[in-house]
Design a protein around this motif. Structure first.
Motif, PDB file in Angstrom:
ATOM      1  N   GLY A 136      -3.073  -0.640  -3.378  1.00 22.96           N
ATOM      2  CA  GLY A 136      -3.624   0.667  -3.046  1.00 22.96           C
ATOM      3  C   GLY A 136      -3.973   1.514  -4.250  1.00 22.96           C
ATOM      4  N   HIS A 162       2.212  -3.885   9.357  1.00 21.36           N
ATOM      5  CA  HIS A 162       2.160  -3.293   8.015  1.00 21.36           C
ATOM      6  C   HIS A 162       1.251  -4.143   7.141  1.00 21.36           C
ATOM      7  CE1 HIS A 162       3.146  -0.989   4.573  1.00 21.36           C
ATOM      8  NE2 HIS A 162       3.900  -1.902   3.990  1.00 21.36           N
ATOM      9  N   THR A 203      -1.764   4.802   8.689  1.00 17.85           N
ATOM     10  CA  THR A 203      -1.127   4.513   7.415  1.00 17.85           C
ATOM     11  C   THR A 203       0.336   4.135   7.668  1.00 17.85           C
ATOM     12  OG1 THR A 203      -0.366   6.769   7.080  1.00 17.85           O
ATOM     13  CG2 THR A 203      -2.593   6.237   6.312  1.00 17.85           C
ATOM     14  N   ARG A 215       2.930   5.691   6.622  1.00 21.15           N
ATOM     15  CA  ARG A 215       3.669   6.907   6.995  1.00 21.15           C
ATOM     16  C   ARG A 215       3.393   7.284   8.450  1.00 21.15           C
ATOM     17  NH1 ARG A 215       5.792  10.197   3.389  1.00 21.15           N
ATOM     18  NH2 ARG A 215       4.252   9.686   1.774  1.00 21.15           N
ATOM     19  N   GLU A 216       2.137   7.171   8.862  1.00 24.60           N
ATOM     20  CA  GLU A 216       1.795   7.495  10.249  1.00 24.60           C
ATOM     21  C   GLU A 216       2.436   6.511  11.222  1.00 24.60           C
ATOM     22  OE1 GLU A 216      -2.623   9.517   9.493  1.00 24.60           O
ATOM     23  OE2 GLU A 216      -2.423   7.361   9.817  1.00 24.60           O
ATOM     24  N   LEU A 260       0.834  -1.196   0.000  1.00 25.35           N
ATOM     25  CA  LEU A 260       0.000   0.000   0.000  1.00 25.35           C
ATOM     26  C   LEU A 260       0.874   1.253   0.000  1.00 25.35           C
ATOM     27  CD1 LEU A 260      -2.842  -0.832   2.574  1.00 25.35           C
ATOM     28  CD2 LEU A 260      -2.831  -1.131   0.094  1.00 25.35           C
ATOM     29  N   TRP A 301      -8.334  -0.673   3.805  1.00 21.56           N
ATOM     30  CA  TRP A 301      -7.459  -1.772   3.382  1.00 21.56           C
ATOM     31  C   TRP A 301      -8.264  -3.067   3.268  1.00 21.56           C
ATOM     32  CZ3 TRP A 301      -6.063  -5.594   7.310  1.00 21.56           C
ATOM     33  CH2 TRP A 301      -5.337  -6.678   6.779  1.00 21.56           C
ATOM     34  N   ASP A 339       0.445   6.722   2.270  1.00 23.91           N
ATOM     35  CA  ASP A 339      -0.690   7.450   2.838  1.00 23.91           C
ATOM     36  C   ASP A 339      -2.036   6.757   2.602  1.00 23.91           C
ATOM     37  OD1 ASP A 339       0.814   9.624   3.908  1.00 23.91           O
ATOM     38  OD2 ASP A 339       1.046  10.405   1.874  1.00 23.91           O
ATOM     39  N   HIS A 340      -1.999   5.512   2.154  1.00 25.30           N
ATOM     40  CA  HIS A 340      -3.264   4.798   1.919  1.00 25.30           C
ATOM     41  C   HIS A 340      -3.832   4.323   3.257  1.00 25.30           C
ATOM     42  CE1 HIS A 340      -6.127   1.736   0.606  1.00 25.30           C
ATOM     43  NE2 HIS A 340      -6.039   2.238  -0.612  1.00 25.30           N
ATOM     44  N   PRO A 341      -5.128   4.526   3.512  1.00 26.40           N
ATOM     45  CA  PRO A 341      -5.718   4.048   4.765  1.00 26.40           C
ATOM     46  C   PRO A 341      -5.549   2.543   4.945  1.00 26.40           C
ATOM     47  CG  PRO A 341      -7.220   5.542   3.641  1.00 26.40           C
ATOM     48  CD  PRO A 341      -6.107   5.255   2.680  1.00 26.40           C
ATOM     49  N   THR A 342      -5.380   2.131   6.176  1.00 26.00           N
ATOM     50  CA  THR A 342      -5.288   0.693   6.482  1.00 26.00           C
ATOM     51  C   THR A 342      -6.479   0.254   7.331  1.00 26.00           C
ATOM     52  OG1 THR A 342      -3.947   1.027   8.477  1.00 26.00           O
ATOM     53  CG2 THR A 342      -2.771   0.787   6.389  1.00 26.00           C
TER      54      THR A 342
END
Length: 559
Positions: A251, A120, A98, A100-101, A72, A233, A75-78
């Motif tokens: 993603g 992840h 995400t 990145r977060e 993904l 996700w 920045d794609h939501p999970t």
């Protein structure tokens, strides 16, 4: 082509377990020959979740950052979201960070999620490609896809085997190995030849995640434009017609879709047309999709092999345990099998440990498999036995009431299955002959909470240091003797004892009072797999401790 190959470890199977084992062995310079009849790593997505503990092992090997930014987009939501149908009502949603977060937040997380890495969401196909690339870069690893293990047998202090290419006219090649590891999947030829049967439960029937499932790997670039809901996700449908789930793979446009097959349906013969029909049921209407592959598989397994070892032959991964995939525990358990066995085989082969160390593999990993298959079954019961009534799709008050009741159940279920630090970090090896107990008791084993503890037999508690480093990044790749606090005992006894045994031990000092409090001892011996092997107040029993944890003597030192 040589008529005979001599190697240290012959590995049958090039999935996550076999490839991770090759990396563990190759990093230590151990000769490893891996064979697998498949053309290469996975094409279909298969497993879609890498747990935090697995990411910590990838970090230890130096490629967690590569894994984190595959699959993904950053920045794609999970999120995990539940719908009547993808174009219908949204019933519940568990929001998760995400990629990145996850990187930015991890240093501020404590308690149950005090970790070097967070989970992840990435397809197994991407993970296998990274594992393969790193294994092939190791000089002592010989990785051969399109090669099959034909036969094997023990011959004194060796395993004698034959392998053969699956294509062409090439003849069989003899292999002399010190050990053989069967990581050759659910239909393991290695396990069958050893006569090892399954224990546990199979054939469990549920409306969802119990029985045959129809798998579709598809491409749909415009899918999100057709959905009246935010991206996620994992997308799960809950309706009375057919239950299904769909994971975002890249993603962007690729998805792994799996639908329950009803009794009486023969999905083994289903075609692309059936894939479009079943997907339209889940979506609520037809949308353009490209079908990349179709297949079937069976949910409802909670099986563990009766033995994980016979002589010089070991099994791991799906050859040793079969999961219903709720919780994503099968692939992650397979990786930990490889981690556990890899350093032990290497140390024995290199004369840094006694053969007795290998006796700890089954007593450590088999109970872990029983535990994890049990959790997966519990998660499958929670979601699969929920009765989806026709009223869920009614537009009026009856539908509102049904959806509200479903939301309560599904919200609780999502937290049960997907917020699992206890499952992720809580595996313990209390019954192991390679652990020195100190009389303390670990916290209760709960799926959704984890209490860090240095009670010997479990994962070393993690902390972020004042300089921003992970405590784990200060550990030695092999044995670590943590020296904690300012008023500390002498370590010379451990250092001399390790030197005499050829053990690669490094003393790591941290004066932090908080670390001393976290580990509840000034001296802590941490294994290569980041498991606490012993803790104590001084080094007076260093010889007895190291003999036990290295499989040299049956002595039972005290903590």
């Amino acid at each position: 082509m040589p008529h005979e190959i001599t190697t240290d470890v012959l590995v049958a199977g090039g999935g996550p377990c076999g490839l991770m084992l090759a990396n563990e062995l190759g990093r230590r310079g151990v000769r490893c020959l891996l064979v697998d009849p498949k053309p290469g790593t996975a094409f279909n997505p298969q497993a879609n979740a890498t747990q935090a503990r697995t990411m910590e092992h990838f970090r230890r090997l130096g490629f967690a950052h590569e894994i984190r930014f595959l699959g993904l987009p950053p920045d794609h939501p999970t999120d995990i979201a539940y719908f009547t149908r993808y174009a219908g009502y949204e019933l519940a949603r568990l929001a998760l960070p995400t990629a990145r977060e996850a990187v930015s937040r991890i240093r501020s997380m404590a308690g149950s999620w005090s970790a070097a890495e967070l989970p992840h969401r990435i397809s197994q196909k991407y993970v296998e490609a990274v594992l393969l690339r790193h294994a092939r870069a190791l000089p002592s690893c010989d990785i051969r896809y399109r090669w099959r293990l034909e036969a094997f047998g023990e011959a004194g202090d060796r395993v004698q085997a034959t392998i053969r290419p699956v294509e062409g006219d090439g003849g069989s090649v003899a292999v002399r190995a010190r050990y053989l590891v069967g990581a050759d999947g659910a239909r393991s030829a290695v396990r069958r030849q050893l006569g090892i049967g399954w224990t546990g439960v199979t054939g469990v029937q549920r409306d969802f995640m119990g029985g045959k499932m129809f798998a579709v790997y598809l491409r749909a670039p415009g899918l999100q434009q057709h959905m009246p809901h935010p991206p996620a996700w994992m997308h799960v449908t809950v309706n009375h017609e057919r239950r299904a789930f769909m994971a975002a793979v890249d993603g962007v446009s690729e998805y792994a879709f799996h639908a329950a097959v009803h009794p009486g349906e023969d999905a083994d013969d289903w075609t692309e047309a059936d894939a479009r029909r079943v997907f339209a049921q889940a979506f609520g209407r037809e949308i353009p999709i490209e079908v990349l592959s179709v297949g079937t598989w069976v949910a409802g397994h909670s099986l563990v092999a009766g033995r994980f070892r016979q002589g010089r032959v070991f099994i791991g991964g799906d050859a040793a345990h079969l999961f219903t995939p709720t919780g994503g525990l099968g692939y992650n358990t397979a990786v930990e099998d490889a981690v556990n066995l890899g350093w032990k085989l290497a140390h024995v082969l290199q004369g840094r440990a006694g053969e007795g160390l290998l006796d700890s593999y089954e007593p450590e990993r088999r109970p872990a498999a029983v535990r994890n298959t049990g959790y997966a079954r519990r998660f499958a019961d929670s979601v699969g036995l929920f009765a989806a009534s026709p009223e869920l799709e009614d537009p009026g008050p009856r539908g509102d009431a049904a959806r509200a009741a479903a939301a309560v159940h599904l919200d609780a279920h999502a937290r049960l299955e997907f917020n699992i630090p206890g499952v992720t970090f809580g595996t313990r090896y209390d019954g192991s002959p390679a652990i020195v107990r100190d009389g303390s008791s670990p916290p209760p084993d709960e799926p959704n909470s984890y209490t860090p503890t240095a009670c010997p037999g479990g994962r070393a508690p993690h902390a972020w240091l004042e300089d921003g480093r992970s405590l784990y990044d200060t550990f030695h790749f092999e044995w670590t003797l943590l020296v904690l606090g300012t008023d500390v005992p002498d370590t010379a006894g451990f250092e001399r004892a390790a030197s005499r045994r050829g053990m690669d031990l490094q003393v790591v000092r941290h004066a932090s009072p908080s670390l001393r409090g976290l580990y509840e001892a000034p001296l802590v011996l941490v294994r290569p797999d980041q498991i606490v092997a012993w803790r104590g107040q001084d080094g007076t029993q260093a010889d007895a401790v190291l003999d036990r944890v290295a499989g040299l003597k049956p002595a039972r030192p005290r903590g």
